[in-house]
Design an enzyme around this catalytic site. Structure first.
Site, PDB file in Angstrom:
ATOM      1  N   LYS A 129       0.718  -1.258   0.095  1.00 32.45           N
ATOM      2  CA  LYS A 129      -0.156  -0.065  -0.134  1.00 32.45           C
ATOM      3  C   LYS A 129       0.801   1.174  -0.071  1.00 32.45           C
ATOM      4  O   LYS A 129       1.784   1.251   0.871  1.00 32.45           O
ATOM      5  CB  LYS A 129      -0.813   0.144   1.071  1.00 32.45           C
ATOM      6  CG  LYS A 129      -1.727  -1.221   1.308  1.00 32.45           C
ATOM      7  CD  LYS A 129      -2.495  -1.110   2.659  1.00 32.45           C
ATOM      8  CE  LYS A 129      -1.622  -1.701   3.626  1.00 32.45           C
ATOM      9  NZ  LYS A 129      -2.579  -1.970   4.922  1.00 32.45           N
ATOM     10  N   THR A 136      -7.388   9.514   7.908  1.00 33.99           N
ATOM     11  CA  THR A 136      -6.870   8.437   7.183  1.00 33.99           C
ATOM     12  C   THR A 136      -6.778   7.223   8.332  1.00 33.99           C
ATOM     13  O   THR A 136      -6.238   6.357   8.095  1.00 33.99           O
ATOM     14  CB  THR A 136      -5.542   8.485   6.376  1.00 33.99           C
ATOM     15  OG1 THR A 136      -4.724   9.160   7.410  1.00 33.99           O
ATOM     16  CG2 THR A 136      -5.587   9.308   5.235  1.00 33.99           C
ATOM     17  N   GLY A 190      -7.448   3.887   9.924  1.00 34.24           N
ATOM     18  CA  GLY A 190      -8.276   2.798   9.422  1.00 34.24           C
ATOM     19  C   GLY A 190      -8.446   2.533   8.023  1.00 34.24           C
ATOM     20  O   GLY A 190      -8.854   1.584   7.672  1.00 34.24           O
ATOM     21  N   THR A 191      -7.429   3.344   7.051  1.00 33.54           N
ATOM     22  CA  THR A 191      -7.467   3.236   5.731  1.00 33.54           C
ATOM     23  C   THR A 191      -6.710   1.644   5.341  1.00 33.54           C
ATOM     24  O   THR A 191      -7.584   1.097   4.452  1.00 33.54           O
ATOM     25  CB  THR A 191      -6.633   4.246   5.005  1.00 33.54           C
ATOM     26  OG1 THR A 191      -5.267   4.267   5.731  1.00 33.54           O
ATOM     27  CG2 THR A 191      -7.209   5.406   5.290  1.00 33.54           C
ATOM     28  N   GLY A 192      -5.875   1.261   5.963  1.00 34.55           N
ATOM     29  CA  GLY A 192      -5.296  -0.030   5.863  1.00 34.55           C
ATOM     30  C   GLY A 192      -6.381  -1.203   5.898  1.00 34.55           C
ATOM     31  O   GLY A 192      -6.403  -2.015   5.101  1.00 34.55           O
ATOM     32  N   CYS A 193      -6.978  -1.071   7.101  1.00 29.30           N
ATOM     33  CA  CYS A 193      -7.950  -2.295   7.461  1.00 29.30           C
ATOM     34  C   CYS A 193      -9.279  -2.006   6.451  1.00 29.30           C
ATOM     35  O   CYS A 193      -9.430  -3.312   6.134  1.00 29.30           O
ATOM     36  CB  CYS A 193      -8.360  -1.693   8.869  1.00 29.30           C
ATOM     37  SG  CYS A 193      -7.264  -1.503  10.327  1.00 29.30           S
TER      38      CYS A 193
HETATM   39  N1  LIG Z   1      -4.019  10.714   1.542  1.00 28.68           N
HETATM   40  C1  LIG Z   1      -4.474   9.720   0.894  1.00 28.68           C
HETATM   41  N2  LIG Z   1      -5.034  10.077  -0.243  1.00 28.68           N
HETATM   42  C2  LIG Z   1      -5.529   8.852  -0.882  1.00 28.68           C
HETATM   43  N3  LIG Z   1      -5.240   7.630  -0.867  1.00 28.68           N
HETATM   44  C3  LIG Z   1      -4.517   7.426   0.356  1.00 28.68           C
HETATM   45  C4  LIG Z   1      -4.240   8.135   1.184  1.00 28.68           C
HETATM   46  N4  LIG Z   1      -3.471   7.644   2.292  1.00 28.68           N
HETATM   47  C5  LIG Z   1      -3.640   6.306   1.990  1.00 28.68           C
HETATM   48  N5  LIG Z   1      -4.414   6.162   1.127  1.00 28.68           N
HETATM   49  C6  LIG Z   1      -4.740   4.864   0.325  1.00 28.68           C
HETATM   50  O1  LIG Z   1      -5.472   3.929   1.540  1.00 28.68           O
HETATM   51  C7  LIG Z   1      -4.815   2.726   1.502  1.00 28.68           C
HETATM   52  C8  LIG Z   1      -4.305   2.298   2.667  1.00 28.68           C
HETATM   53  O2  LIG Z   1      -3.071   2.389   2.572  1.00 28.68           O
HETATM   54  P1  LIG Z   1      -2.127   3.030   3.923  1.00 28.68           P
HETATM   55  O3  LIG Z   1      -0.686   2.940   3.234  1.00 28.68           O
HETATM   56  O4  LIG Z   1      -2.375   4.296   4.318  1.00 28.68           O
HETATM   57  O5  LIG Z   1      -2.265   1.848   4.975  1.00 28.68           O
HETATM   58  P2  LIG Z   1      -2.155   1.841   6.542  1.00 28.68           P
HETATM   59  O6  LIG Z   1      -0.803   2.515   6.998  1.00 28.68           O
HETATM   60  O7  LIG Z   1      -2.016   0.366   6.833  1.00 28.68           O
HETATM   61  O8  LIG Z   1      -3.371   2.294   7.081  1.00 28.68           O
HETATM   62  P3  LIG Z   1      -3.827   2.647   8.649  1.00 28.68           P
HETATM   63  O9  LIG Z   1      -2.584   2.116   9.436  1.00 28.68           O
HETATM   64  O10 LIG Z   1      -4.146   4.159   8.823  1.00 28.68           O
HETATM   65  O11 LIG Z   1      -5.196   1.555   8.845  1.00 28.68           O
HETATM   66  C9  LIG Z   1      -4.065   2.412   0.211  1.00 28.68           C
HETATM   67  O12 LIG Z   1      -4.828   2.111  -1.097  1.00 28.68           O
HETATM   68  C10 LIG Z   1      -3.568   3.845  -0.006  1.00 28.68           C
HETATM   69  O13 LIG Z   1      -3.131   3.991  -1.336  1.00 28.68           O
HETATM   70  C1  LIG Z   2      -7.627  -2.268  16.462  1.00 31.42           C
HETATM   71  C2  LIG Z   2      -6.797  -1.870  15.393  1.00 31.42           C
HETATM   72  N1  LIG Z   2      -6.313  -2.412  14.481  1.00 31.42           N
HETATM   73  C3  LIG Z   2      -5.913  -1.811  13.562  1.00 31.42           C
HETATM   74  C4  LIG Z   2      -5.368  -0.562  13.524  1.00 31.42           C
HETATM   75  C5  LIG Z   2      -4.556   0.027  12.651  1.00 31.42           C
HETATM   76  O1  LIG Z   2      -5.039   0.894  11.726  1.00 31.42           O
HETATM   77  C6  LIG Z   2      -5.742   0.113  14.711  1.00 31.42           C
HETATM   78  N2  LIG Z   2      -5.399   1.390  14.948  1.00 31.42           N
HETATM   79  N3  LIG Z   2      -6.444  -0.510  15.806  1.00 31.42           N
END
Ligand SMILES: Nc1ncnc2c1ncn2[C@@H]1O[C@H](COP(=O)(O)OP(=O)(O)OP(=O)(O)O)[C@@H](O)[C@H]1O
Ligand SMILES: Cc1ncc(CO)c(N)n1
Length: 269
Positions: A175, A208, A210-213
């Site tokens: 990501k 942003t 929870g974007t990854g989840c």
């Molecule tokens: N500022 C942004 N604008 C558009 N897309 C974004 C942005 N930040 C993250 N994304 C997208 O969101 C998704 C999650 O990516 P990210 O690398 O932020 O994951 P993460 O760090 O595991 O997230 P988190 O830990 O916040 O849950 C990917 O599809 C990424 O491209």
């Molecule tokens: C419980 C939980 N899982 C995953 C993440 C990562 O976004 C968070 N902040 N909290």
């Protein structure tokens, strides 16, 4: 009509933006029946993580058994697993219950720096869970920890994806939220042979959480419905882009994304 079922094995975020809550909201929006096995409870809001309370490994095992005995999932994802004991139990369950389509989102650290995975458990993730994964979805810092590589360039992302594939992940999605691109957020899929890029505009926002989840849960939903991995990542990218673009503006820190935006507004990527 088949009801497609998806399982999330993850931690609870009391603030509702990440973890189990983000996963279940995403499953629901994408038309999949959602189930959960909790690994930990966090006291959390948009300002950070105030407390982490892991569950006993027995509690995690029993939840997975209850699900396996009656409600076998079409796809499942892991999020916060917290310790090596829980990682081993999840790996055992995946093998014993012959669960396919395992999406491993290797959650390590929450925004703000609180650890959601004990440092000494990284090895268990590498040895036990990654080899069972259909897809692994690290962000860039997580890919660096897992591979021991420093990722600076697009070429670095590709090398790390190849390394994760060599560690046994069938497919890899790195990501790009943490990448250096100022205007674009680019996610890279590696299927063992070819690379595919999924790009969206980068939004200038603090919201942003929870974007990854959410992104990994959207991939899981689409795989549960039988979509190809390429199409699943494409839909997940559209889902998370809509969710970030249509931010809710709640909380005074890193706010959650808008899980209903994709269905209500749609976006094309
Ligand atoms: N500022 C942004 N604008 C558009 N897309 C974004 C942005 N930040 C993250 N994304 C997208 O969101 C998704 C999650 O990516 P990210 O690398 O932020 O994951 P993460 O760090 O595991 O997230 P988190 O830990 O916040 O849950 C990917 O599809 C990424 O491209
Ligand atoms: C419980 C939980 N899982 C995953 C993440 C990562 O976004 C968070 N902040 N909290």
């Amino acid at each position: 009509m088949t009801t497609f079922k998806a399982l999330t094995i993850a931690g609870s975020d009391s603030g509702g933006g990440a973890g189990i809550q983000a996963d279940l909201k995403t499953f629901q929006e994408l038309g999949v029946y959602g189930m959960s096995a909790l690994t930990a409870i966090t006291a959390q809001n948009t300002l950070g993580v105030q407390g982490v309370y892991p569950l006993s490994v027995e509690a995690v095992k029993e939840q997975m058994k209850s699900i396996a005995d009656d409600l076998s999932p079409h796809a499942l994802k892991t999020g916060m697993l917290f310790n090596a004991e829980i990682i081993s139990a999840v790996a055992d369950a995946v093998r014993i219950y012959s669960w396919e389509k395992l999406i491993v989102d290797p959650v390590m650290i929450a925004k703000g720096g609180v650890s959601l995975l004990q440092q000494e458990s990284v090895q268990a993730l590498i040895e036990k869970l990654i080899p069972l994964s259909y897809v692994i979805t690290p962000n860039i810092p997580e890919a660096e920890v897992l591979t021991g590589m420093k990722i600076v360039t697009d070429e670095g992302v590709r090398k790390a994806a190849m390394s994760l594939h060599n560690m046994g992940a069938k497919h890899v999605v790195i990501k790009g939220g943490h990448a250096a691109h100022p205007d674009e957020a680019v996610d890279v899929l590696f299927d063992g042979t070819d690379f595919f890029e999924f790009s969206s505009p980068r939004f200038q926002t603090e919201n942003t959480h929870g974007t990854g989840c959410t992104f990994a849960a959207a991939i899981t939903s689409e795989l549960a419905k039988g979509q190809s991995l390429y199409d699943s990542v494409k839909t997940a990218k559209a889902f998370i882009t809509a969710a970030i673009k249509n931010e809710l503006g709640i909380g005074s820190g890193h706010g959650p994304t808008n899980h209903w935006a994709y269905k209500r507004t749609g976006v094309s990527v």
